[in-house]
Design a protein around this motif. Structure first.
Motif, mmCIF file in Angstrom:
data_model
loop_
_atom_site.group_PDB
_atom_site.id
_atom_site.type_symbol
_atom_site.label_atom_id
_atom_site.label_comp_id
_atom_site.label_asym_id
_atom_site.label_seq_id
_atom_site.Cartn_x
_atom_site.Cartn_y
_atom_site.Cartn_z
ATOM 1 N N ALA A 29 6.460 10.445 7.060
ATOM 2 C CA ALA A 29 7.363 9.701 6.179
ATOM 3 C C ALA A 29 7.685 8.326 6.755
ATOM 4 O O ALA A 29 7.717 7.331 6.026
ATOM 5 C CB ALA A 29 8.646 10.494 5.942
ATOM 6 N N SER A 30 7.884 8.262 8.061
ATOM 7 C CA SER A 30 8.166 6.982 8.710
ATOM 8 C C SER A 30 6.977 6.037 8.601
ATOM 9 O O SER A 30 7.136 4.856 8.285
ATOM 10 C CB SER A 30 8.517 7.232 10.179
ATOM 11 N N GLY A 46 6.198 2.261 5.576
ATOM 12 C CA GLY A 46 5.772 0.896 5.868
ATOM 13 C C GLY A 46 4.651 0.394 4.972
ATOM 14 O O GLY A 46 4.121 -0.701 5.202
ATOM 15 N N HIS A 47 4.283 1.170 3.952
ATOM 16 C CA HIS A 47 3.187 0.806 3.050
ATOM 17 C C HIS A 47 3.590 1.070 1.607
ATOM 18 O O HIS A 47 4.465 1.886 1.342
ATOM 19 C CB HIS A 47 1.940 1.639 3.378
ATOM 20 N N ARG A 100 -6.017 3.240 3.580
ATOM 21 C CA ARG A 100 -6.901 2.374 4.369
ATOM 22 C C ARG A 100 -6.413 2.279 5.813
ATOM 23 O O ARG A 100 -7.207 2.336 6.761
ATOM 24 C CB ARG A 100 -7.002 0.991 3.735
ATOM 25 N N ALA A 101 -5.107 2.151 6.000
ATOM 26 C CA ALA A 101 -4.551 2.061 7.358
ATOM 27 C C ALA A 101 -4.898 3.313 8.164
ATOM 28 O O ALA A 101 -5.200 3.224 9.363
ATOM 29 C CB ALA A 101 -3.041 1.872 7.290
ATOM 30 N N ILE A 102 -4.859 4.476 7.532
ATOM 31 C CA ILE A 102 -5.191 5.723 8.226
ATOM 32 C C ILE A 102 -6.680 5.775 8.544
ATOM 33 O O ILE A 102 -7.083 6.087 9.670
ATOM 34 C CB ILE A 102 -4.779 6.937 7.382
ATOM 35 N N LEU A 103 -7.500 5.473 7.555
ATOM 36 C CA LEU A 103 -8.950 5.586 7.733
ATOM 37 C C LEU A 103 -9.510 4.591 8.745
ATOM 38 O O LEU A 103 -10.526 4.859 9.377
ATOM 39 C CB LEU A 103 -9.661 5.425 6.384
#
Length: 197
Positions: free
Chosen positions: A75-76, A80-81, A117-120
């Motif tokens: 969740a944190s 931010g996205h 995208r940030a995760i990948l």
């Protein structure tokens, strides 16, 4: 009832927590016929014993707490996205219009969302969060935490006292498996076994 060729006490790494203050009770099952010796088991762990001597909630509580912490981390990070959609709507559209909106495009558009995208693009984040984090974590911290705790005790099958063989089958199985050991009388033996079917 013909469900297995053989079985033996073990349970591999699926050990039970011993109720504090009962670590030396001789009724606890500490030996394993296909694992490390009983001397190597921590005093607060066993392969089974009378239900009254097992702390069936201890590991569930730890797992639920850990799940809540993972949900909070997610969740944190997600805050931010911009909000993202799960892959389902993209893939459903591709299924309905495979020529106009091929699956390759659906997957690319799902992956192009800033959050996904940030995760990948970050191997560390990809290790922490699954491919479909929106659906995996869900909107409810309490449900996610409870599910984490409910996953600890169940194994792929349960042999009931009346001889019924119950195999894994979704949330109802998990709920029933968690409730079952709490129901019999306190002296009922609950034991982890490995079997070959």
């Amino acid at each position: 009832m013909g469900e297995w060729d053989y079985w033996f006490v073990s349970g591999a790494n699926c050990l039970f927590a011993v109720l504090p203050g009962h670590e030396d009770d001789p009724r606890l099952v500490r030996y394993g016929e296909w694992a490390e010796s009983s001397e190597q088991l921590p005093r607060d762990r066993c392969r089974g014993g009378p239900r009254a001597l097992l702390d069936l909630d201890a590991d569930r509580e730890v797992a639920a707490h850990e799940a809540a912490r993972r949900w909070d981390d997610w969740a944190s990070f997600a805050a931010g996205h911009p909000p993202a959609l799960p892959p389902g709507p993209y893939l459903d559209r591709a299924y309905l219009d495979p020529l106009g909106y091929p699956e390759r495009r659906a997957r690319a558009e799902y992956a192009s969302q800033p959050l996904i995208r940030a995760i990948l693009e970050d191997p560390e984040l990809a290790d922490r969060f699954p491919y479909d984090p929106i659906r995996h974590f869900g909107p409810d911290r309490e449900v996610y935490s409870a599910d984490g705790g409910a996953d600890v005790l169940p194994t792929p099958a349960l042999l009931a006292l009346d001889g019924r063989w119950v195999e894994y089958g979704g949330p109802d199985y998990r709920r029933g498996f968690n409730a079952y050991p709490d129901a019999p009388p306190p002296e009922t033996m609950v034991v982890r076994v490995l079997y070959r079917s």
